[in-house]
Motif scaffolding. Structure first.
Motif, PDB file in Angstrom:
ATOM      1  N   MET A   1       0.844  -1.191   0.000  1.00 54.07           N
ATOM      2  CA  MET A   1       0.000   0.000   0.000  1.00 54.07           C
ATOM      3  C   MET A   1       0.882   1.244   0.000  1.00 54.07           C
ATOM      4  SD  MET A   1      -2.984  -1.158   2.708  1.00 54.07           S
ATOM      5  CE  MET A   1      -4.130   0.103   2.169  1.00 54.07           C
ATOM      6  N   ALA A   2       0.365   2.309  -0.576  1.00 51.34           N
ATOM      7  CA  ALA A   2       1.101   3.566  -0.654  1.00 51.34           C
ATOM      8  C   ALA A   2       0.265   4.674  -0.028  1.00 51.34           C
ATOM      9  CB  ALA A   2       1.428   3.902  -2.102  1.00 51.34           C
ATOM     10  N   ALA A   3       0.934   5.718   0.438  1.00 52.20           N
ATOM     11  CA  ALA A   3       0.248   6.866   1.032  1.00 52.20           C
ATOM     12  C   ALA A   3       0.388   8.062   0.103  1.00 52.20           C
ATOM     13  CB  ALA A   3       0.835   7.186   2.401  1.00 52.20           C
ATOM     14  N   LEU A   4      -0.729   8.711  -0.192  1.00 51.44           N
ATOM     15  CA  LEU A   4      -0.746   9.907  -1.025  1.00 51.44           C
ATOM     16  C   LEU A   4      -1.339  11.051  -0.219  1.00 51.44           C
ATOM     17  CD1 LEU A   4      -2.174   8.402  -4.356  1.00 51.44           C
ATOM     18  CD2 LEU A   4       0.227   8.765  -3.764  1.00 51.44           C
ATOM     19  N   ALA A   5      -0.766  12.226  -0.352  1.00 52.24           N
ATOM     20  CA  ALA A   5      -1.276  13.406   0.348  1.00 52.24           C
ATOM     21  C   ALA A   5      -1.457  14.532  -0.654  1.00 52.24           C
ATOM     22  CB  ALA A   5      -0.312  13.828   1.459  1.00 52.24           C
ATOM     23  N   GLY A   6      -2.455  15.361  -0.417  1.00 48.99           N
ATOM     24  CA  GLY A   6      -2.688  16.472  -1.329  1.00 48.99           C
ATOM     25  C   GLY A   6      -3.710  17.428  -0.760  1.00 48.99           C
ATOM     26  N   ILE A   7      -3.890  18.545  -1.448  1.00 48.10           N
ATOM     27  CA  ILE A   7      -4.887  19.542  -1.074  1.00 48.10           C
ATOM     28  C   ILE A   7      -6.094  19.368  -1.981  1.00 48.10           C
ATOM     29  CG2 ILE A   7      -5.388  22.010  -0.903  1.00 48.10           C
ATOM     30  CD1 ILE A   7      -2.427  22.473  -0.404  1.00 48.10           C
ATOM     31  N   GLY A   8      -7.269  19.227  -1.382  1.00 45.79           N
ATOM     32  CA  GLY A   8      -8.474  19.008  -2.169  1.00 45.79           C
ATOM     33  C   GLY A   8      -8.681  17.531  -2.453  1.00 45.79           C
ATOM     34  N   GLU A  15      -9.709   7.630  -5.216  1.00 46.96           N
ATOM     35  CA  GLU A  15     -10.413   7.591  -3.934  1.00 46.96           C
ATOM     36  C   GLU A  15     -11.252   6.327  -3.777  1.00 46.96           C
ATOM     37  OE1 GLU A  15     -12.536  11.036  -2.837  1.00 46.96           O
ATOM     38  OE2 GLU A  15     -10.757  12.321  -2.791  1.00 46.96           O
ATOM     39  N   ASP A  16     -11.800   5.808  -4.878  1.00 48.84           N
ATOM     40  CA  ASP A  16     -12.606   4.592  -4.793  1.00 48.84           C
ATOM     41  C   ASP A  16     -11.780   3.377  -4.407  1.00 48.84           C
ATOM     42  OD1 ASP A  16     -14.805   6.017  -5.465  1.00 48.84           O
ATOM     43  OD2 ASP A  16     -14.936   5.320  -7.534  1.00 48.84           O
ATOM     44  N   ARG A  17     -10.470   3.477  -4.561  1.00 51.83           N
ATOM     45  CA  ARG A  17      -9.580   2.355  -4.261  1.00 51.83           C
ATOM     46  C   ARG A  17      -8.653   2.673  -3.096  1.00 51.83           C
ATOM     47  NH1 ARG A  17     -10.795   2.807  -9.480  1.00 51.83           N
ATOM     48  NH2 ARG A  17     -11.142   0.934 -10.742  1.00 51.83           N
ATOM     49  N   ALA A  18      -9.057   3.599  -2.252  1.00 52.31           N
ATOM     50  CA  ALA A  18      -8.174   4.057  -1.182  1.00 52.31           C
ATOM     51  C   ALA A  18      -8.927   4.195   0.130  1.00 52.31           C
ATOM     52  CB  ALA A  18      -7.545   5.402  -1.565  1.00 52.31           C
ATOM     53  N   VAL A  19      -8.163   4.198   1.206  1.00 54.86           N
ATOM     54  CA  VAL A  19      -8.683   4.571   2.520  1.00 54.86           C
ATOM     55  C   VAL A  19      -8.459   6.072   2.653  1.00 54.86           C
ATOM     56  CG1 VAL A  19      -8.445   4.285   5.004  1.00 54.86           C
ATOM     57  CG2 VAL A  19      -8.162   2.310   3.489  1.00 54.86           C
ATOM     58  N   VAL A  20      -9.523   6.836   2.575  1.00 56.61           N
ATOM     59  CA  VAL A  20      -9.421   8.293   2.539  1.00 56.61           C
ATOM     60  C   VAL A  20      -9.535   8.848   3.959  1.00 56.61           C
ATOM     61  CG1 VAL A  20     -10.387  10.428   1.616  1.00 56.61           C
ATOM     62  CG2 VAL A  20     -10.422   8.333   0.235  1.00 56.61           C
ATOM     63  N   VAL A  21      -8.526   9.582   4.379  1.00 56.32           N
ATOM     64  CA  VAL A  21      -8.517  10.228   5.693  1.00 56.32           C
ATOM     65  C   VAL A  21      -8.505  11.736   5.461  1.00 56.32           C
ATOM     66  CG1 VAL A  21      -7.301  10.509   7.877  1.00 56.32           C
ATOM     67  CG2 VAL A  21      -7.273   8.290   6.709  1.00 56.32           C
ATOM     68  N   GLN A  22      -9.596  12.396   5.810  1.00 55.88           N
ATOM     69  CA  GLN A  22      -9.706  13.837   5.613  1.00 55.88           C
ATOM     70  C   GLN A  22      -8.983  14.579   6.739  1.00 55.88           C
ATOM     71  OE1 GLN A  22     -10.998  15.281   3.039  1.00 55.88           O
ATOM     72  NE2 GLN A  22     -12.237  13.697   2.068  1.00 55.88           N
ATOM     73  N   ARG A  74     -15.316  -3.488  -3.863  1.00 53.87           N
ATOM     74  CA  ARG A  74     -14.059  -2.748  -3.893  1.00 53.87           C
ATOM     75  C   ARG A  74     -13.632  -2.293  -2.508  1.00 53.87           C
ATOM     76  NH1 ARG A  74     -14.090   1.633  -8.332  1.00 53.87           N
ATOM     77  NH2 ARG A  74     -13.989  -0.255  -9.606  1.00 53.87           N
ATOM     78  N   ALA A  75     -14.583  -1.899  -1.681  1.00 51.30           N
ATOM     79  CA  ALA A  75     -14.239  -1.467  -0.324  1.00 51.30           C
ATOM     80  C   ALA A  75     -13.609  -2.612   0.458  1.00 51.30           C
ATOM     81  CB  ALA A  75     -15.477  -0.944   0.394  1.00 51.30           C
ATOM     82  N   ALA A  76     -14.130  -3.823   0.273  1.00 52.21           N
ATOM     83  CA  ALA A  76     -13.559  -4.982   0.967  1.00 52.21           C
ATOM     84  C   ALA A  76     -12.139  -5.253   0.482  1.00 52.21           C
ATOM     85  CB  ALA A  76     -14.441  -6.207   0.742  1.00 52.21           C
ATOM     86  N   ASP A  77     -11.911  -5.144  -0.820  1.00 52.33           N
ATOM     87  CA  ASP A  77     -10.563  -5.363  -1.357  1.00 52.33           C
ATOM     88  C   ASP A  77      -9.578  -4.343  -0.793  1.00 52.33           C
ATOM     89  OD1 ASP A  77     -11.542  -7.438  -2.878  1.00 52.33           O
ATOM     90  OD2 ASP A  77     -11.848  -6.209  -4.668  1.00 52.33           O
ATOM     91  N   THR A  78     -10.030  -3.105  -0.651  1.00 49.10           N
ATOM     92  CA  THR A  78      -9.152  -2.043  -0.163  1.00 49.10           C
ATOM     93  C   THR A  78      -8.772  -2.248   1.298  1.00 49.10           C
ATOM     94  OG1 THR A  78     -10.123  -0.454  -1.720  1.00 49.10           O
ATOM     95  CG2 THR A  78      -8.959   0.446   0.190  1.00 49.10           C
ATOM     96  N   TRP A  79      -9.746  -2.619   2.103  1.00 54.30           N
ATOM     97  CA  TRP A  79      -9.537  -2.698   3.545  1.00 54.30           C
ATOM     98  C   TRP A  79      -9.035  -4.053   4.033  1.00 54.30           C
ATOM     99  CZ3 TRP A  79      -9.979   0.762   7.593  1.00 54.30           C
ATOM    100  CH2 TRP A  79     -10.439   2.044   7.265  1.00 54.30           C
ATOM    101  N   GLU A  80      -9.125  -5.084   3.232  1.00 56.50           N
ATOM    102  CA  GLU A  80      -8.816  -6.434   3.713  1.00 56.50           C
ATOM    103  C   GLU A  80      -7.425  -6.566   4.339  1.00 56.50           C
ATOM    104  OE1 GLU A  80      -9.944 -10.737   2.057  1.00 56.50           O
ATOM    105  OE2 GLU A  80      -8.274  -9.811   0.969  1.00 56.50           O
ATOM    106  N   PRO A  81      -6.357  -6.017   3.741  1.00 58.87           N
ATOM    107  CA  PRO A  81      -5.042  -6.152   4.392  1.00 58.87           C
ATOM    108  C   PRO A  81      -5.000  -5.525   5.784  1.00 58.87           C
ATOM    109  CG  PRO A  81      -4.796  -5.444   2.109  1.00 58.87           C
ATOM    110  CD  PRO A  81      -6.245  -5.335   2.432  1.00 58.87           C
ATOM    111  N   LEU A  82      -5.642  -4.378   5.958  1.00 50.06           N
ATOM    112  CA  LEU A  82      -5.629  -3.715   7.261  1.00 50.06           C
ATOM    113  C   LEU A  82      -6.447  -4.496   8.288  1.00 50.06           C
ATOM    114  CD1 LEU A  82      -6.059  -0.002   6.109  1.00 50.06           C
ATOM    115  CD2 LEU A  82      -3.957  -1.161   6.805  1.00 50.06           C
ATOM    116  N   ILE A  83      -7.577  -5.039   7.860  1.00 52.38           N
ATOM    117  CA  ILE A  83      -8.399  -5.824   8.779  1.00 52.38           C
ATOM    118  C   ILE A  83      -7.678  -7.120   9.162  1.00 52.38           C
ATOM    119  CG2 ILE A  83     -10.592  -7.024   9.061  1.00 52.38           C
ATOM    120  CD1 ILE A  83     -10.805  -3.984   9.078  1.00 52.38           C
TER     121      ILE A  83
END
Length: 233
Positions: A1-8, A15-22, A74-83
């Motif tokens: 997994m990779a971490a991306l940061a940005g404004i907006g 975003e559909d394939r990521a864990v989005v932290v606002q 897709r949400a399950a695929d994204t979160w499965e490693p963390l769970i």
């Protein structure tokens, strides 16, 4: 997994394939310890090494894990490693991880619903028109008392041309200079919405083809010729 940061916001495809932290700007009353590279990085590096060692020691078990997921697709695929990691850690981590998943997923669904609502409302605003000036489109959107556009924005001033452009740009929709009967003006063409409507609000496209809806151009038909048959032989 990779971490991306940005404004907006980032594109939907990310975003559909990521864990989005606002992230939010802290208030004057919130106290936050500042990060200092020379002081804090060594401690974080040690923590990283400990986590890396723990994961590598149990890598085979984690790779074989099939955790019970509270979401699907897709949400399950994204979160499965963390769970899977949370389940392996034990204690209260399985519960905390799934709670975080559902909370963040609810926020993501709300944002997605708002943007799809905008596409649907634009479809209504266009009616049978092939193009609309930006200001006319905004008036249509803000006139709906049940829509969120009249008091949209952090100060409740209503959806602006800039905000509209930013929201629609996520679907590849951009305004341009359009020739109207009254002259040239910034606006949107109907055909620039066609792809987004077909993908995200297909029921509206179907309704448009039904009796009473705005007429649409007939689909092209591919006609095979003897030469085509020879190429496929």
């Amino acid at each position: 997994m990779a971490a991306l940061a940005g404004i907006g916001r980032m594109p939907d495809t990310i975003e559909d394939r990521a864990v989005v932290v606002q992230m939010r700007r802290r208030t004057p009353t919130e106290q936050v310890a500042p990060y200092r590279h020379r002081r804090d990085r060594p401690r974080l590096q040690k923590l990283s090494e400990r986590l890396n060692g723990w994961l590598r020691d149990d890598l085979s078990a984690l790779e074989a894990a099939e955790p019970v997921m509270p979401v699907e697709d897709r949400a399950a695929d994204t979160w499965e490693p963390l769970i899977a990691i949370a389940d392996h850690a034990g204690a209260n981590w399985p519960h905390r991880a799934r709670t975080a998943l559902l909370d963040l997923q609810d926020e993501s669904d709300d944002d997605q619903s708002e943007r799809i609502r905008l596409l649907a409302d634009c479809h209504t605003a266009f009616g049978s028109e092939q193009a609309l000036p930006t200001q006319q489109l905004l008036r249509h959107l803000r006139a709906d008392p049940e829509a969120p556009w009249a008091d949209y924005g952090p100060r409740g001033d209503g959806l602006t041309a800039r905000q509209l452009g930013k929201l629609l740009s996520e679907y590849g929709i951009q305004s341009g200079t359009v020739r109207f009967t009254q002259g040239r003006a910034k606006g949107y063409r109907r055909d620039s919405f066609d792809d987004a409507w077909a993908r995200y609000t297909p029921e509206l496209v179907t309704d448009s083809n039904s009796p009473g809806g705005p007429p649409r151009e007939p689909a092209l038909t591919l006609v095979r010729t003897p030469r085509d048959d020879l190429r496929g032989a």
